[in-house]
Write a protein that holds these residues in place. Structure first.
Motif, PDB file in Angstrom:
ATOM      1  N   PRO A   1       0.840  -1.220   0.000  1.00 17.36           N
ATOM      2  CA  PRO A   1       0.000   0.000   0.000  1.00 17.36           C
ATOM      3  C   PRO A   1       0.869   1.261   0.000  1.00 17.36           C
ATOM      4  O   PRO A   1       2.082   1.188   0.206  1.00 17.36           O
ATOM      5  N   ASP A   2       0.214   2.417  -0.199  1.00 15.21           N
ATOM      6  CA  ASP A   2       0.922   3.698  -0.079  1.00 15.21           C
ATOM      7  C   ASP A   2       1.384   3.864   1.365  1.00 15.21           C
ATOM      8  O   ASP A   2       0.679   3.473   2.301  1.00 15.21           O
ATOM      9  N   GLY A   3       2.558   4.456   1.546  1.00 13.02           N
ATOM     10  CA  GLY A   3       3.025   4.758   2.891  1.00 13.02           C
ATOM     11  C   GLY A   3       4.013   3.747   3.447  1.00 13.02           C
ATOM     12  O   GLY A   3       4.650   3.986   4.469  1.00 13.02           O
ATOM     13  N   TYR A   4       4.140   2.580   2.810  1.00 17.17           N
ATOM     14  CA  TYR A   4       5.075   1.556   3.301  1.00 17.17           C
ATOM     15  C   TYR A   4       6.481   1.778   2.744  1.00 17.17           C
ATOM     16  O   TYR A   4       7.466   1.414   3.369  1.00 17.17           O
ATOM     17  N   LEU A   5       6.541   2.328   1.518  1.00 16.78           N
ATOM     18  CA  LEU A   5       7.847   2.547   0.881  1.00 16.78           C
ATOM     19  C   LEU A   5       8.122   4.053   0.766  1.00 16.78           C
ATOM     20  O   LEU A   5       7.208   4.832   0.501  1.00 16.78           O
TER      21      LEU A   5
ATOM     22  N   PRO B   1       9.909   7.623  -0.810  1.00  9.28           N
ATOM     23  CA  PRO B   1       9.885   8.165  -2.180  1.00  9.28           C
ATOM     24  C   PRO B   1      11.009   7.639  -3.067  1.00  9.28           C
ATOM     25  O   PRO B   1      10.787   7.421  -4.265  1.00  9.28           O
TER      26      PRO B   1
ATOM     27  N   GLY C   1      -8.546   0.788  -4.373  1.00 11.22           N
ATOM     28  CA  GLY C   1      -7.661   1.118  -3.252  1.00 11.22           C
ATOM     29  C   GLY C   1      -6.833  -0.063  -2.757  1.00 11.22           C
ATOM     30  O   GLY C   1      -6.356  -0.064  -1.624  1.00 11.22           O
ATOM     31  N   ASP C   2      -6.653  -1.088  -3.595  1.00  5.33           N
ATOM     32  CA  ASP C   2      -5.871  -2.255  -3.186  1.00  5.33           C
ATOM     33  C   ASP C   2      -4.475  -2.146  -3.789  1.00  5.33           C
ATOM     34  O   ASP C   2      -4.291  -2.364  -4.981  1.00  5.33           O
ATOM     35  N   GLY C   3      -3.484  -1.809  -2.954  1.00  8.44           N
ATOM     36  CA  GLY C   3      -2.134  -1.535  -3.452  1.00  8.44           C
ATOM     37  C   GLY C   3      -2.037  -0.036  -3.714  1.00  8.44           C
ATOM     38  O   GLY C   3      -2.987   0.567  -4.210  1.00  8.44           O
TER      39      GLY C   3
ATOM     40  N   ILE D   1      -0.918   3.800  -5.020  1.00 12.00           N
ATOM     41  CA  ILE D   1      -0.628   4.482  -6.292  1.00 12.00           C
ATOM     42  C   ILE D   1       0.873   4.734  -6.407  1.00 12.00           C
ATOM     43  O   ILE D   1       1.472   4.507  -7.458  1.00 12.00           O
ATOM     44  N   THR D   2       1.476   5.194  -5.303  1.00 14.54           N
ATOM     45  CA  THR D   2       2.916   5.470  -5.350  1.00 14.54           C
ATOM     46  C   THR D   2       3.721   4.164  -5.424  1.00 14.54           C
ATOM     47  O   THR D   2       4.883   4.189  -5.802  1.00 14.54           O
TER      48      THR D   2
ATOM     49  N   TYR E   1       9.123   5.114   7.289  1.00  8.04           N
ATOM     50  CA  TYR E   1       8.213   4.298   6.462  1.00  8.04           C
ATOM     51  C   TYR E   1       8.068   2.931   7.134  1.00  8.04           C
ATOM     52  O   TYR E   1       7.857   2.913   8.336  1.00  8.04           O
ATOM     53  N   CYS E   2       8.158   1.832   6.385  1.00  5.28           N
ATOM     54  CA  CYS E   2       8.003   0.529   7.025  1.00  5.28           C
ATOM     55  C   CYS E   2       9.011   0.422   8.175  1.00  5.28           C
ATOM     56  O   CYS E   2      10.206   0.600   7.971  1.00  5.28           O
TER      57      CYS E   2
END
Lengths: 226, 280
Positions: free
Chosen positions: A4-8, A10, A99-101, A103-104, A178-179
């Motif tokens: 998802p967004d937010g785990y990785l 930029p 919303g699964d996975g 966008i970034t 992040y993660c």
């Protein structure tokens, strides 16, 4: 395995978009050159097929269910380049409309599931089943082994992408941005669950579908993939 | 051998997916602020907000963006209960669970703010662990909320067309549009097949039998899909397809769209600059 967004961070997201760009361009060129106009809808049908494969609940021992990714299966049926486009399209629809996975994280998700998974699985399948007849058991075994190995490698890669985040993005006081888990946690967690459960689900589903197609429609397993 | 209710789960999964999409379409065609914006500008600004959340190094920025997202949902007539349920389940709740161990010094060493003894074992929550976990969860929920809000306030076909703005090649956009239609067709096929299985053999099956049923379903779906290809191609030819994909460009933007674009760029730039200076 959908990040998802937010785990990785930029940098990782950007890196995988850059890494995937030539792969997407090359895949489009090869597919455009190889597929006849008549087969154009097949790409969309393949993409929808890879989307719904993930919605099948596969029963596993203990009364629960898991689901397969189906990347290797799609690669065996369509060929690796067409599978790369079909799975990319399925992942974009999942990220953008449901919303699964993230966008970034589309670049990273596509690298793991639309590139590594189908290509590795396809070539393992080809190597093991080399020279065998369309209806041979070796093809069924090859599909199972390819599903298991490729899914585990893709999962290990996902674990690696999670695990490097604390190394790449951390504040001076040691706060993860992040993660939060390093390679020592993220890698075993991802490999463990896939080696013990989801890898087997992928292997069983891929092998059984090939077995059924051998009986019902062997012409769909003939050569001529893209 | 334990019995498995995978037939029921598959049916529930397919039905709830279709129901959610119908709800989403209802919201997209309702009157509201976001529904009135040009999908191209709306998509661009929402991606900008997601990127701002990803670049943010402070939970305050994510929470400001999350508040903006909730305010936009209200302005667009989205039922808050539906929106919160749709956004928090499953990814943010899952992220919340995986962030919990990171609170403790075993994973995130640092300044202790809370210590507890459980069965002789000392568990220390660190300031770095807590702020990292808050930032992580707030960033995830903000990003997921913006994407869901974009998806439920925009007609899905318009959203797929918008990809042209981001330079996605036409062949991909055309495949996406076609793929989207087939997903519903395939889900209907799956739903009907599982209903037939349920009415004939019930829902309680051993896992081995169940795995064979799933594999049989997948292979027959592929067979039907493959043979559908030719019919679809003939239908495309009858509508004038010449081998090159063409998309109708019927999207228009007005003064309100440009005002929204300027506002969104200003908000993102302000938040990132404030974060850079250490104000938030």
């Amino acid at each position: 395995m959908h990040i998802p967004d937010g785990y990785l961070g930029p940098a990782t997201c950007g890196f995988f978009y850059v890494a995937m760009a030539p792969i997407w361009a090359f895949a489009s060129r090869i597919v455009k050159k190889t597929l006849s106009a008549k087969q154009v809808p097949l790409l969309a049908i393949g993409a929808a097929f890879s989307f719904v494969i993930m919605m099948f609940n596969v029963p596993i021992p203990g009364g629960t269910t898991g689901h397969a990714v189906g990347g290797v299966l799609v690669a065996i049926l369509l060929g690796p380049w067409a599978a790369c486009i079909a799975i990319t399209v399925a992942l974009v629809v999942q990220a953008l409309l449901f919303g699964d996975g993230g966008i970034t994280a589309i670049g990273a998700n596509c690298f793991n599931m639309a590139f590594v998974l189908p290509f590795l699985g396809y070539y393992i399948y080809k190597a093991i089943s080399y020279g065998s007849a369309v209806d041979s058991n070796r093809r069924v075994i090859a599909a199972g082994v390819a599903g298991y190995v490729a899914l585990n490698l893709a999962a290990a890669l996902t674990g690696f992408e999670f695990g490097i985040q604390p190394l790449l993005h951390k504040t001076a006081s040691g706060q993860a941005l992040y993660c939060p888990y390093g390679l020592n946690v993220a890698l075993p967690a991802m490999i463990g669950e896939h080696a013990l459960v989801f890898g087997w689900v992928e292997a069983i589903v891929t092998a059984l579908v090939i077995k059924y197609l051998q009986k019902q429609a062997p012409e769909l397993l003939e050569e001529g993939k893209v | 051998m334990r019995r498995n209710n995978f037939v029921e789960r598959s049916l529930t999964g397919a039905i709830s997916f279709l129901k959610d999409s119908v709800f989403a379409d209802e919201y997209a065609s309702a009157k509201g602020f976001l529904q009135s914006l040009d999908p191209r500008i709306k998509a661009f600004t929402f991606v900008l907000f997601v990127v701002t959340a990803i670049l943010a190094k402070s939970a305050v920025i994510c929470l400001i963006l999350y508040s903006l997202c909730l305010a936009l949902a209200c302005l667009s007539g989205i039922h808050m209960g539906f929106f919160l349920k749709r956004t928090w389940i499953f990814i943010p709740i899952f992220s919340l669970f995986i962030a919990i161990p990171a609170l403790f010094s075993i994973f995130t060493p640092g300044e202790a703010i809370f210590t507890m003894d459980v069965a002789g074992l000392k568990f220390i929550i660190t300031r770095q662990g807590l702020s990292g976990a808050v930032l992580f969860v707030s960033r995830v929920v903000t990003a997921v909320s913006f994407v869901v809000l974009l998806s439920i306030t925009t007609r899905h076909f318009a959203l797929l067309k918008v990809l042209r703005v981001f330079g996605v090649p036409q062949i991909f956009v055309m495949t996406l549009g076609m793929c989207y239609r087939y997903i519903y067709l395939f889900l209907e096929i799956i739903q009907n097949t599982y209903l037939a299985i349920k009415s004939r053999v019930g829902t309680s099956l051993g896992y081995k039998k169940g795995q064979h049923i799933v594999a049989w379903n997948m292979s027959s779906l592929w067979q039907r899909s493959y043979y559908l290809n030719e019919e679809v191609y003939l239908a495309m030819l009858s509508r004038g397809y010449t081998g090159e994909p063409k998309l109708s460009e019927d999207l228009k933007s007005g003064a309100r769209d440009w005002a929204w674009l300027i506002f969104s760029v200003a908000v993102s730039a302000f938040l990132l600059m404030a974060a850079g200076r250490g104000t938030v």
